[in-house]
Design a protein around this motif. Structure first.
Motif, PDB file in Angstrom:
ATOM      1  N   VAL A 177      34.687  15.814  95.626  1.00 14.26           N
ATOM      2  CA  VAL A 177      33.816  16.818  95.000  1.00 14.26           C
ATOM      3  C   VAL A 177      32.633  15.829  94.568  1.00 14.26           C
ATOM      4  CG1 VAL A 177      33.533  18.486  93.461  1.00 14.26           C
ATOM      5  CG2 VAL A 177      35.512  18.436  94.415  1.00 14.26           C
ATOM      6  N   ARG A 178      31.416  16.121  94.898  1.00 14.93           N
ATOM      7  CA  ARG A 178      30.302  15.582  94.538  1.00 14.93           C
ATOM      8  C   ARG A 178      29.974  15.684  93.084  1.00 14.93           C
ATOM      9  NH1 ARG A 178      26.621  15.412  99.722  1.00 14.93           N
ATOM     10  NH2 ARG A 178      27.163  17.867  99.515  1.00 14.93           N
ATOM     11  N   SER A 179      29.681  14.865  92.277  1.00 14.49           N
ATOM     12  CA  SER A 179      28.953  15.219  90.938  1.00 14.49           C
ATOM     13  C   SER A 179      27.894  16.096  90.910  1.00 14.49           C
ATOM     14  CB  SER A 179      28.865  14.019  89.993  1.00 14.49           C
ATOM     15  OG  SER A 179      27.765  13.219  90.526  1.00 14.49           O
TER      16      SER A 179
ATOM     17  N   GLU B 163      24.914  13.783  91.249  1.00 15.22           N
ATOM     18  CA  GLU B 163      24.791  13.288  92.589  1.00 15.22           C
ATOM     19  C   GLU B 163      24.066  14.257  93.520  1.00 15.22           C
ATOM     20  OE1 GLU B 163      24.591  11.306  96.327  1.00 15.22           O
ATOM     21  OE2 GLU B 163      24.618  10.685  94.363  1.00 15.22           O
ATOM     22  N   LEU B 164      24.404  15.614  93.485  1.00 15.43           N
ATOM     23  CA  LEU B 164      23.717  16.701  94.099  1.00 15.43           C
ATOM     24  C   LEU B 164      22.402  16.897  93.573  1.00 15.43           C
ATOM     25  CD1 LEU B 164      26.971  18.806  93.935  1.00 15.43           C
ATOM     26  CD2 LEU B 164      25.789  18.182  95.807  1.00 15.43           C
ATOM     27  N   ASN B 165      22.076  16.844  92.214  1.00  8.34           N
ATOM     28  CA  ASN B 165      20.693  16.839  91.697  1.00  8.34           C
ATOM     29  C   ASN B 165      19.941  15.784  92.290  1.00  8.34           C
ATOM     30  OD1 ASN B 165      18.778  18.042  90.084  1.00  8.34           O
ATOM     31  ND2 ASN B 165      19.098  16.139  88.587  1.00  8.34           N
ATOM     32  N   ARG B 166      20.367  14.792  92.738  1.00  2.00           N
ATOM     33  CA  ARG B 166      19.640  13.628  93.037  1.00  2.00           C
ATOM     34  C   ARG B 166      19.307  13.801  94.616  1.00  2.00           C
ATOM     35  NH1 ARG B 166      20.036  10.126  96.598  1.00  2.00           N
ATOM     36  NH2 ARG B 166      22.119  10.480  97.056  1.00  2.00           N
ATOM     37  N   GLN B 167      20.393  14.323  95.363  1.00  2.00           N
ATOM     38  CA  GLN B 167      20.005  14.735  96.550  1.00  2.00           C
ATOM     39  C   GLN B 167      18.991  15.769  96.646  1.00  2.00           C
ATOM     40  OE1 GLN B 167      23.611  15.536  99.116  1.00  2.00           O
ATOM     41  NE2 GLN B 167      24.434  13.629  98.211  1.00  2.00           N
ATOM     42  N   ILE B 168      18.822  16.770  95.860  1.00  2.00           N
ATOM     43  CA  ILE B 168      18.122  17.842  95.913  1.00  2.00           C
ATOM     44  C   ILE B 168      16.577  17.494  95.649  1.00  2.00           C
ATOM     45  CG2 ILE B 168      17.392  20.042  94.620  1.00  2.00           C
ATOM     46  CD1 ILE B 168      20.471  20.680  93.941  1.00  2.00           C
ATOM     47  N   ARG B 169      16.558  16.558  94.464  1.00  2.00           N
ATOM     48  CA  ARG B 169      15.403  16.006  94.382  1.00  2.00           C
ATOM     49  C   ARG B 169      14.655  15.170  95.457  1.00  2.00           C
ATOM     50  NH1 ARG B 169      13.653  15.954  89.051  1.00  2.00           N
ATOM     51  NH2 ARG B 169      15.182  17.033  87.595  1.00  2.00           N
TER      52      ARG B 169
ATOM     53  N   TYR C 133      18.767  23.052 101.017  1.00  2.00           N
ATOM     54  CA  TYR C 133      18.568  23.117  99.697  1.00  2.00           C
ATOM     55  C   TYR C 133      19.376  24.149  99.210  1.00  2.00           C
ATOM     56  CZ  TYR C 133      16.082  24.560  95.579  1.00  2.00           C
ATOM     57  OH  TYR C 133      15.770  25.141  94.345  1.00  2.00           O
ATOM     58  N   GLU C 134      19.479  25.442  99.827  1.00  2.00           N
ATOM     59  CA  GLU C 134      20.210  26.373  99.119  1.00  2.00           C
ATOM     60  C   GLU C 134      21.711  26.033  99.098  1.00  2.00           C
ATOM     61  OE1 GLU C 134      19.378  29.802 101.773  1.00  2.00           O
ATOM     62  OE2 GLU C 134      17.283  29.966 100.888  1.00  2.00           O
ATOM     63  N   VAL C 135      22.296  25.164 100.232  1.00  2.00           N
ATOM     64  CA  VAL C 135      23.713  24.763 100.444  1.00  2.00           C
ATOM     65  C   VAL C 135      23.846  23.685  98.848  1.00  2.00           C
ATOM     66  CG1 VAL C 135      25.326  23.125 101.607  1.00  2.00           C
ATOM     67  CG2 VAL C 135      24.281  25.042 102.718  1.00  2.00           C
ATOM     68  N   LEU C 136      23.053  22.770  98.882  1.00  2.63           N
ATOM     69  CA  LEU C 136      23.094  21.696  97.860  1.00  2.63           C
ATOM     70  C   LEU C 136      22.870  22.677  96.365  1.00  2.63           C
ATOM     71  CD1 LEU C 136      20.604  19.146  99.150  1.00  2.63           C
ATOM     72  CD2 LEU C 136      23.110  18.852  98.531  1.00  2.63           C
ATOM     73  N   VAL C 137      22.213  23.613  96.235  1.00  2.00           N
ATOM     74  CA  VAL C 137      21.846  24.101  95.060  1.00  2.00           C
ATOM     75  C   VAL C 137      23.118  25.135  94.665  1.00  2.00           C
ATOM     76  CG1 VAL C 137      20.857  25.972  93.711  1.00  2.00           C
ATOM     77  CG2 VAL C 137      19.500  24.400  94.936  1.00  2.00           C
ATOM     78  N   ALA C 138      23.760  25.556  95.540  1.00  2.00           N
ATOM     79  CA  ALA C 138      25.185  26.369  95.494  1.00  2.00           C
ATOM     80  C   ALA C 138      26.219  25.305  95.144  1.00  2.00           C
ATOM     81  CB  ALA C 138      25.452  27.090  96.855  1.00  2.00           C
ATOM     82  N   GLU C 139      26.244  24.238  95.836  1.00  2.00           N
ATOM     83  CA  GLU C 139      27.334  23.180  95.511  1.00  2.00           C
ATOM     84  C   GLU C 139      27.101  22.663  93.790  1.00  2.00           C
ATOM     85  OE1 GLU C 139      29.169  18.951  97.537  1.00  2.00           O
ATOM     86  OE2 GLU C 139      27.724  20.352  98.583  1.00  2.00           O
ATOM     87  N   TRP C 140      25.654  22.146  93.678  1.00  2.00           N
ATOM     88  CA  TRP C 140      25.443  21.588  92.446  1.00  2.00           C
ATOM     89  C   TRP C 140      25.944  22.776  91.314  1.00  2.00           C
ATOM     90  CZ3 TRP C 140      22.303  24.000  89.050  1.00  2.00           C
ATOM     91  CH2 TRP C 140      21.798  23.423  87.701  1.00  2.00           C
TER      92      TRP C 140
END
Length: 59
Positions: free
Chosen positions: A11-13, A16-22, A40-47
């Motif tokens: 599981v990514r923190s 880390e997910l916030n960094r990828q979104i940015r 973006y939508e996948v990353l936000v849901a995972e975040w």
């Protein structure tokens, strides 16, 4: 199509997910392509899930 979240049980923190979104969307004035928007939508849901998990873990 965006890649799915890791399936190996890792599981990514939220950080880390916030960094990828940015990195994906560096400025609000920049329009995302359809593929980038899907990612973006996948990353936000995972975040959001990571934030909830971190809150439960902290409690």
């Amino acid at each position: 199509m965006p890649p799915p979240p890791p399936s190996d049980g890792t599981v990514r923190s939220a950080a880390e997910l916030n960094r990828q979104i940015r990195a994906l969307w560096p400025h609000p004035a920049v329009r995302l392509s359809d593929e980038q928007r899907a990612r973006y939508e996948v990353l936000v849901a995972e975040w959001a899930a990571a934030v909830r998990a971190e809150m439960v873990e902290a409690a």
